[in-house]
Design a protein around this motif. Structure first.
Motif, mmCIF file in Angstrom:
data_model
loop_
_atom_site.group_PDB
_atom_site.id
_atom_site.type_symbol
_atom_site.label_atom_id
_atom_site.label_comp_id
_atom_site.label_asym_id
_atom_site.label_seq_id
_atom_site.Cartn_x
_atom_site.Cartn_y
_atom_site.Cartn_z
ATOM 1 N N ALA A 85 13.711 -34.871 -7.936
ATOM 2 C CA ALA A 85 13.740 -35.717 -9.138
ATOM 3 C C ALA A 85 12.920 -35.092 -10.254
ATOM 4 C CB ALA A 85 13.213 -37.105 -8.801
ATOM 5 N N LEU A 86 13.294 -35.388 -11.494
ATOM 6 C CA LEU A 86 12.559 -35.004 -12.693
ATOM 7 C C LEU A 86 12.381 -36.242 -13.557
ATOM 8 C CD1 LEU A 86 14.371 -31.687 -13.762
ATOM 9 C CD2 LEU A 86 12.145 -31.882 -12.600
ATOM 10 N N SER A 87 11.221 -36.303 -14.268
ATOM 11 C CA SER A 87 10.965 -37.454 -15.133
ATOM 12 C C SER A 87 9.909 -37.079 -16.165
ATOM 13 C CB SER A 87 10.472 -38.641 -14.286
ATOM 14 O OG SER A 87 10.173 -39.762 -15.085
ATOM 15 N N SER A 88 9.704 -37.957 -17.098
ATOM 16 C CA SER A 88 8.631 -37.776 -18.078
ATOM 17 C C SER A 88 7.347 -38.472 -17.630
ATOM 18 C CB SER A 88 9.066 -38.331 -19.443
ATOM 19 O OG SER A 88 9.411 -39.700 -19.329
ATOM 20 N N GLN A 89 7.391 -39.084 -16.451
ATOM 21 C CA GLN A 89 6.212 -39.713 -15.854
ATOM 22 C C GLN A 89 6.117 -39.281 -14.392
ATOM 23 O OE1 GLN A 89 6.692 -43.932 -16.331
ATOM 24 N NE2 GLN A 89 6.299 -43.901 -18.530
ATOM 25 N N ARG A 90 4.919 -39.378 -13.852
ATOM 26 C CA ARG A 90 4.764 -38.980 -12.445
ATOM 27 C C ARG A 90 5.629 -39.838 -11.553
ATOM 28 N NH1 ARG A 90 -0.705 -38.521 -8.640
ATOM 29 N NH2 ARG A 90 0.417 -37.634 -6.856
ATOM 30 N N ILE A 91 6.286 -39.206 -10.625
ATOM 31 C CA ILE A 91 7.259 -39.888 -9.760
ATOM 32 C C ILE A 91 6.610 -40.334 -8.462
ATOM 33 C CG2 ILE A 91 9.496 -39.657 -8.612
ATOM 34 C CD1 ILE A 91 9.936 -37.249 -10.656
ATOM 35 N N GLY A 92 5.807 -39.468 -7.865
ATOM 36 C CA GLY A 92 5.150 -39.787 -6.597
ATOM 37 C C GLY A 92 6.045 -39.522 -5.397
ATOM 38 N N CYS A 93 5.426 -39.597 -4.226
ATOM 39 C CA CYS A 93 6.155 -39.281 -2.980
ATOM 40 C C CYS A 93 6.698 -40.521 -2.302
ATOM 41 C CB CYS A 93 5.227 -38.539 -2.019
ATOM 42 S SG CYS A 93 4.606 -36.980 -2.654
ATOM 43 N N ALA A 94 6.185 -41.687 -2.665
ATOM 44 C CA ALA A 94 6.622 -42.915 -2.003
ATOM 45 C C ALA A 94 7.936 -43.384 -2.605
ATOM 46 C CB ALA A 94 5.561 -44.000 -2.161
ATOM 47 N N TRP A 116 8.550 -31.885 6.681
ATOM 48 C CA TRP A 116 8.790 -32.132 5.264
ATOM 49 C C TRP A 116 7.468 -32.248 4.514
ATOM 50 C CZ3 TRP A 116 13.365 -31.437 3.116
ATOM 51 C CH2 TRP A 116 14.523 -31.557 3.896
ATOM 52 N N SER A 117 7.392 -31.573 3.377
ATOM 53 C CA SER A 117 6.237 -31.666 2.482
ATOM 54 C C SER A 117 6.723 -32.154 1.126
ATOM 55 C CB SER A 117 5.557 -30.309 2.302
ATOM 56 O OG SER A 117 5.026 -29.833 3.522
ATOM 57 N N CYS A 118 5.948 -33.055 0.531
ATOM 58 C CA CYS A 118 6.264 -33.553 -0.806
ATOM 59 C C CYS A 118 5.475 -32.736 -1.823
ATOM 60 C CB CYS A 118 5.896 -35.031 -0.908
ATOM 61 S SG CYS A 118 6.127 -35.716 -2.576
ATOM 62 N N VAL A 119 6.173 -32.032 -2.696
ATOM 63 C CA VAL A 119 5.540 -31.204 -3.723
ATOM 64 C C VAL A 119 5.815 -31.841 -5.088
ATOM 65 C CG1 VAL A 119 5.441 -28.931 -4.797
ATOM 66 C CG2 VAL A 119 5.814 -29.128 -2.313
ATOM 67 N N GLU A 120 4.733 -32.041 -5.850
ATOM 68 C CA GLU A 120 4.860 -32.589 -7.207
ATOM 69 C C GLU A 120 4.185 -31.630 -8.202
ATOM 70 O OE1 GLU A 120 4.109 -37.069 -7.577
ATOM 71 O OE2 GLU A 120 2.892 -36.467 -5.853
ATOM 72 N N PHE A 121 4.670 -31.657 -9.408
ATOM 73 C CA PHE A 121 4.036 -30.848 -10.451
ATOM 74 C C PHE A 121 4.141 -31.561 -11.795
ATOM 75 C CE2 PHE A 121 8.472 -29.545 -10.411
ATOM 76 C CZ PHE A 121 8.811 -29.482 -11.769
ATOM 77 N N GLY A 127 7.929 -33.243 -11.978
ATOM 78 C CA GLY A 127 8.954 -32.954 -10.983
ATOM 79 C C GLY A 127 8.469 -33.302 -9.590
ATOM 80 N N ARG A 128 9.420 -33.587 -8.712
ATOM 81 C CA ARG A 128 9.092 -33.849 -7.308
ATOM 82 C C ARG A 128 10.244 -33.379 -6.436
ATOM 83 N NH1 ARG A 128 10.401 -39.369 -5.400
ATOM 84 N NH2 ARG A 128 12.384 -38.278 -5.153
ATOM 85 N N PHE A 129 9.913 -32.748 -5.333
ATOM 86 C CA PHE A 129 10.929 -32.378 -4.338
ATOM 87 C C PHE A 129 10.283 -32.352 -2.960
ATOM 88 C CE2 PHE A 129 9.183 -28.432 -6.080
ATOM 89 C CZ PHE A 129 8.865 -27.681 -4.947
ATOM 90 N N ASP A 181 18.477 -36.707 -7.053
ATOM 91 C CA ASP A 181 19.567 -36.438 -6.106
ATOM 92 C C ASP A 181 19.014 -36.450 -4.679
ATOM 93 O OD1 ASP A 181 22.032 -35.887 -5.042
ATOM 94 O OD2 ASP A 181 22.362 -34.029 -6.188
ATOM 95 N N ASP A 182 19.671 -37.236 -3.807
ATOM 96 C CA ASP A 182 19.351 -37.204 -2.376
ATOM 97 C C ASP A 182 20.457 -36.494 -1.589
ATOM 98 O OD1 ASP A 182 21.432 -39.017 -2.451
ATOM 99 O OD2 ASP A 182 20.240 -40.737 -1.791
ATOM 100 N N PHE A 183 21.453 -35.979 -2.303
ATOM 101 C CA PHE A 183 22.526 -35.129 -1.781
ATOM 102 C C PHE A 183 23.453 -35.836 -0.792
ATOM 103 C CE2 PHE A 183 18.787 -32.569 -2.840
ATOM 104 C CZ PHE A 183 19.307 -31.860 -3.911
#
Length: 362
Positions: A351-360, A277-282, A200-202, A129-131
């Motif tokens: 975003a959520l996924s079963s694979q790494r999404i990344g910030c780009a 803005w900071s890109c946080v992934e987990f 996850g990424r936000f 979602d980019d809202f």
């Protein structure tokens, strides 16, 4: 000796004078004799040669005074040297116009970060979602998100913001209060269907710096930790007893932290910047009990569980719950404070996924 030219001339002159004088004497004597050139006729007799009376000595011509030796010619009056023509006053050379000093080369401004893409692709993502689809001031898309807070509600509030965004023009603005019940979240249950490994990424933006006390900005319900009917969460937030809060994980059940909030543990995390803005992934591997965290693409060594206890990182976490293996039922973003800190923050491009999404951009 021969007679010089001038002497002969004088003798001739004298003779001529003598003859003239004799002739004049005869003429004036009245005698009838005839004068001859050679003598005087005597009356009644013959002529006899008479020696001519000596001519009176002719006064010598005054010697011609020798011309005085010419005196030295008077020096000609010096012709006055012509007054020198005054040299024209030198026209002062125009002062050289100093060449303008070259303007100092500007210090190049720091290269700004590459602009964020205008949008992110959601292809293949379980949640994205980019809202942009929700109106400013409204709640996030209700087909994707539920808004609320567990246990109690207070002054916390959130809505779509049309003036601040990571991409596009919209984001979710969260205004969290200072008390626990002033918390507020928007969440999804999509994570439950992803399988054992979830990514996850936000993007998040803080209005002010996090303080030293514990706060939460992401929570996931861990049903394996529920005990006695209590709702237990695996949480990501910020804390640092020694100063500005750094990113950390917290297990609600026993309040374990990752990393340990020692100086060494804190040094293996980062403080999120303000107004940026900071890109946080987990990543959470629920079967293998592994966890990893990235900020702006860089892995944080203090926010990782790799199965090998590491001092100041996951040693205490694993010691307190050796069989920890989360089972995630939901995914929520917002604000919850446990130490009297209010905060305004924004979330975007979640975003959520079963694979790494990344910030780009994808």
């Amino acid at each position: 000796m021969g007679t010089s030219g001038p002497a002969r001339a004088d003798a001739k002159r004298h003779a001529m004078l003598f003859v003239a004088a004799a002739a004049a004497s005869l003429a004036t004597s009245g005698c009838g004799g005839t004068a001859t050139a050679t003598g005087v006729q005597v009356a009644g007799g013959t002529s006899a040669n008479v020696a001519p009376a000596p001519l009176p000595a002719t006064a010598p011509s005054p010697a011609t005074s020798p011309a005085p030796a010419p005196g030295p010619a008077p020096a000609p009056a010096p012709v006055p040297a012509p007054a020198p023509t005054p040299a024209p006053a030198p026209v002062p050379a125009p002062a050289p116009v100093p060449a303008p000093s070259p303007a100092p080369s500007p210090v190049p401004a720091p290269t700004p970060p590459a602009p964020a893409p205008t949008s992110y692709s959601c292809n293949g993502l379980a949640l994205c979602d980019d809202f942009e689809s929700a109106a400013a001031g409204a709640m996030p898309d209700a087909t994707k998100w539920a808004v609320g807070a567990p246990s109690c509600t207070g002054a916390g509030h959130l809505a779509i913001d049309g003036s601040v965004a990571h991409t596009g023009s919209h984001s979710v603005r969260v205004d969290g209060g200072i008390g626990y019940c002033d918390h507020i979240f928007f969440g999804s249950t999509a994570i439950a269907g992803l399988g054992p490994v979830v990514y996850g990424r936000f993007f998040v933006r803080l209005a002010s710096a996090a303080g030293s006390n514990h706060v939460t900005l992401m929570a996931m319900h861990d049903t394996n930790d529920d005990a006695n009917g209590n709702h237990e969460d695996l949480r990501m937030g910020m804390q640092n007893p020694g100063g500005r809060g750094v990113l950390m994980w917290n297990r609600m059940l026993d309040d374990a932290t990752l990393p340990v909030l020692s100086p060494a543990g804190v040094s293996m995390s980062v403080a999120l910047p303000v107004q940026q803005w900071s890109c946080v992934e987990f990543m959470v591997d629920q079967s293998a009990a592994r966890l990893q965290t990235w900020v702006d693409g860089s892995a944080l060594p203090g926010l990782a569980i790799d199965g090998v206890p590491t001092p100041d990182v996951d040693q205490a976490w694993l010691a307190q719950a050796p069989k920890w293996a989360p089972r995630l039922a939901d995914f929520r973003l917002g604000w919850e404070s446990y130490g009297n800190q209010a905060m305004t923050l924004w979330f975007d491009d979640v975003a959520l996924s079963s694979q790494r999404i990344g910030c780009a951009a994808r």
